[in-house]
Enzyme design. Structure first.
Site, mmCIF file in Angstrom:
data_model
loop_
_atom_site.group_PDB
_atom_site.id
_atom_site.type_symbol
_atom_site.label_atom_id
_atom_site.label_comp_id
_atom_site.label_asym_id
_atom_site.label_seq_id
_atom_site.Cartn_x
_atom_site.Cartn_y
_atom_site.Cartn_z
ATOM 1 N N GLY A 80 1.128 -1.758 4.165
ATOM 2 C CA GLY A 80 1.774 -0.473 3.960
ATOM 3 C C GLY A 80 2.983 -0.321 4.844
ATOM 4 O O GLY A 80 4.145 -0.471 4.423
ATOM 5 N N MET A 123 -11.596 -5.280 6.027
ATOM 6 C CA MET A 123 -10.716 -4.340 6.735
ATOM 7 C C MET A 123 -10.360 -4.936 8.090
ATOM 8 O O MET A 123 -11.240 -5.334 8.860
ATOM 9 C CB MET A 123 -11.408 -2.987 6.931
ATOM 10 C CG MET A 123 -11.651 -2.191 5.653
ATOM 11 S SD MET A 123 -10.192 -1.937 4.634
ATOM 12 C CE MET A 123 -9.132 -1.012 5.756
ATOM 13 N N ASP A 161 -6.736 -5.939 4.826
ATOM 14 C CA ASP A 161 -6.119 -4.615 4.722
ATOM 15 C C ASP A 161 -6.071 -3.974 6.104
ATOM 16 O O ASP A 161 -7.114 -3.671 6.688
ATOM 17 C CB ASP A 161 -6.960 -3.766 3.755
ATOM 18 C CG ASP A 161 -6.329 -2.415 3.453
ATOM 19 O OD1 ASP A 161 -5.167 -2.195 3.835
ATOM 20 O OD2 ASP A 161 -7.016 -1.591 2.807
ATOM 21 N N HIS A 177 -8.503 1.679 -3.664
ATOM 22 C CA HIS A 177 -9.412 1.501 -2.528
ATOM 23 C C HIS A 177 -10.068 2.852 -2.254
ATOM 24 O O HIS A 177 -9.423 3.774 -1.742
ATOM 25 C CB HIS A 177 -8.567 1.015 -1.338
ATOM 26 C CG HIS A 177 -9.331 0.786 -0.079
ATOM 27 N ND1 HIS A 177 -8.694 0.479 1.108
ATOM 28 C CD2 HIS A 177 -10.649 0.813 0.201
ATOM 29 C CE1 HIS A 177 -9.596 0.325 2.059
ATOM 30 N NE2 HIS A 177 -10.787 0.526 1.534
ATOM 31 N N HIS A 223 -1.469 -1.145 -4.067
ATOM 32 C CA HIS A 223 -2.718 -0.716 -3.442
ATOM 33 C C HIS A 223 -2.670 0.799 -3.225
ATOM 34 O O HIS A 223 -1.688 1.333 -2.696
ATOM 35 C CB HIS A 223 -2.851 -1.465 -2.115
ATOM 36 C CG HIS A 223 -4.131 -1.247 -1.400
ATOM 37 N ND1 HIS A 223 -5.295 -1.913 -1.703
ATOM 38 C CD2 HIS A 223 -4.436 -0.437 -0.359
ATOM 39 C CE1 HIS A 223 -6.257 -1.523 -0.882
ATOM 40 N NE2 HIS A 223 -5.758 -0.623 -0.051
ATOM 41 N N ASP A 276 -4.729 4.000 -1.653
ATOM 42 C CA ASP A 276 -5.784 4.368 -0.706
ATOM 43 C C ASP A 276 -6.268 5.787 -0.942
ATOM 44 O O ASP A 276 -5.562 6.748 -0.631
ATOM 45 C CB ASP A 276 -5.240 4.281 0.726
ATOM 46 C CG ASP A 276 -5.091 2.855 1.188
ATOM 47 O OD1 ASP A 276 -6.069 2.091 1.086
ATOM 48 O OD2 ASP A 276 -3.986 2.490 1.633
ATOM 49 N N MET A 327 -8.691 8.704 0.115
ATOM 50 C CA MET A 327 -9.465 9.118 1.305
ATOM 51 C C MET A 327 -9.968 10.545 1.111
ATOM 52 O O MET A 327 -9.219 11.407 0.644
ATOM 53 C CB MET A 327 -8.570 9.105 2.547
ATOM 54 C CG MET A 327 -7.913 7.779 2.820
ATOM 55 S SD MET A 327 -6.935 7.877 4.323
ATOM 56 C CE MET A 327 -6.167 6.247 4.302
ATOM 57 N N SER A 358 0.859 -1.182 0.000
ATOM 58 C CA SER A 358 0.000 0.000 0.000
ATOM 59 C C SER A 358 0.897 1.235 0.000
ATOM 60 O O SER A 358 1.640 1.469 0.960
ATOM 61 C CB SER A 358 -0.888 0.002 1.242
ATOM 62 O OG SER A 358 -1.477 1.275 1.370
ATOM 63 N N GLY A 384 -2.719 -3.415 9.259
ATOM 64 C CA GLY A 384 -1.929 -4.087 10.289
ATOM 65 C C GLY A 384 -1.321 -5.407 9.823
ATOM 66 O O GLY A 384 -1.062 -6.282 10.646
ATOM 67 N N GLY A 424 -2.571 4.459 8.025
ATOM 68 C CA GLY A 424 -1.673 3.305 8.082
ATOM 69 C C GLY A 424 -1.115 3.128 9.487
ATOM 70 O O GLY A 424 -1.319 3.970 10.373
ATOM 71 N N GLY A 425 -0.424 2.010 9.674
ATOM 72 C CA GLY A 425 0.336 1.798 10.899
ATOM 73 C C GLY A 425 -0.474 1.433 12.127
ATOM 74 O O GLY A 425 0.022 1.559 13.251
ATOM 75 N N MET A 439 -12.041 5.107 -0.249
ATOM 76 C CA MET A 439 -12.613 5.409 1.072
ATOM 77 C C MET A 439 -13.245 6.788 0.982
ATOM 78 O O MET A 439 -12.750 7.776 1.548
ATOM 79 C CB MET A 439 -11.516 5.347 2.139
ATOM 80 C CG MET A 439 -11.125 3.915 2.478
ATOM 81 S SD MET A 439 -9.613 3.825 3.434
ATOM 82 C CE MET A 439 -8.420 3.860 2.116
HETATM 83 C C1 DX5 Z 1 -6.151 1.949 5.849
HETATM 84 C C2 DX5 Z 1 -5.780 1.639 4.425
HETATM 85 C C3 DX5 Z 1 -4.712 0.627 4.287
HETATM 86 C C4 DX5 Z 1 -3.392 1.067 4.830
HETATM 87 C C5 DX5 Z 1 -2.753 -0.126 5.427
HETATM 88 O O1 DX5 Z 1 -7.254 2.756 5.868
HETATM 89 O O2 DX5 Z 1 -6.900 1.137 3.729
HETATM 90 O O3 DX5 Z 1 -4.556 0.181 2.946
HETATM 91 O O4 DX5 Z 1 -2.536 1.614 3.877
HETATM 92 O O5 DX5 Z 1 -1.654 0.299 6.113
HETATM 93 P P1 DX5 Z 1 -0.879 -0.582 7.183
HETATM 94 O O6 DX5 Z 1 -0.407 -1.812 6.476
HETATM 95 O O7 DX5 Z 1 0.202 0.320 7.602
HETATM 96 O O8 DX5 Z 1 -1.868 -0.910 8.284
HETATM 97 ZN ZN ZN Z 2 -6.533 0.218 1.723
#
Ligand code: DX5
Ligand code: ZN
Length: 228
Positions: free
Chosen positions: A205, A145, A183, A74, A41, A43, A45, A16, A185, A152-153, A76
């Site tokens: 990610g 999810m 997707d 993705h 991937h 994201d 937002m 990601s 963690g 992320g993170g 969002m």
């Molecule tokens: C979260 C995103 C994920 C994110 C995952 O809202 O949809 O795709 O990038 O990031 P990690 O792998 O750091 O949790």
């Molecule tokens: Zn995502």
């Protein structure tokens, strides 16, 4: 479109780019492509469906010129159907909408496929699966999810394996040609847990791009989900 895109079960590892260094995006993409990433991937937002704003179709267009890897976008965002055409034109290969943002998920998936793209349906951790499972018949990628979407993170939520297993059961029961993605963690440890529950597509990610050696981090996720 190939028949049997999801079968026989083959694991996909999908970095990601939300956690990539945007000042060096071309290098980051080349690095994970060389390491064997299956999809990239992306994201998107909007600051409404999730609290943060990330980026839009303009980035997808730039990425399209940097790589031939499938771009897994993705969305969002609220009212995602308004943006399908723009992302399709920008060069997305897969468009994923959230169950929570569409009135009629079957129609939303049909609208994505009508543009020649793979159609994904994502579900947040707290949304009941009852309205989700029946929509999977028209879906190429079920995205469970494993964190609250928006950044992320975050740590993998412990209720996730049960939900992944329920989605796997629905896919297998109907013999659907649908990938099962997770997707949020995802690390080698949580990818293994998700794989045991039935996931075959692993979006990561932070654990890839923030690792000292992203290529090795990607390989470690792949090794962790291969059968022993
Ligand atoms: C979260 C995103 C994920 C994110 C995952 O809202 O949809 O795709 O990038 O990031 P990690 O792998 O750091 O949790
Ligand atoms: Zn995502």
């Amino acid at each position: 479109m190939t028949r049997h895109w999801a079968r026989p079960r083959q694991n996909r590892i999908c970095p990601s780019i939300l956690s990539a260094d945007f000042a060096r995006l071309g290098d980051e993409i080349a690095l994970v492509a060389r390491a064997g990433a299956d999809f990239l991937h992306v994201d998107v937002m909007d600051g409404q469906f999730v609290p943060n704003i990330s980026f839009g179709a303009i980035l997808v267009r730039a990425m399209r010129r940097l790589t031939s890897l499938p771009l897994d976008v993705h969305l969002m965002v609220v009212e995602p159907l308004r943006f399908l055409e723009e992302f399709a034109k920008a060069g997305a290969d897969h468009l994923i909408v959230h169950l929570e943002t569409v009135e009629d998920p079957v129609r939303a998936l049909r609208e994505i496929r009508a543009r020649g793209l793979r159609a994904g349906l994502a579900i947040k951790p707290g949304t009941p699966l009852t309205g989700y499972l029946p929509a999977l018949a028209g879906c190429d990628l079920a995205l469970v999810m494993t964190v609250e979407p928006g950044r992320g993170g975050q740590p993998f939520l412990e209720g996730s394996p049960k939900r992944i297993a329920a989605v796997r059961e629905a896919i297998d029961r109907e013999s659907l040609d649908c990938l099962l993605g997770v997707d949020g963690g995802i690390s080698p440890e949580t990818a293994r847990i998700a794989a045991r529950a039935g996931a075959d597509t692993f979006i990561a990610g932070n654990s890839i791009f923030c690792a000292p050696d992203p290529a090795e981090a990607l390989h470690a996720i792949r090794r962790s989900v291969e059968p022993a």
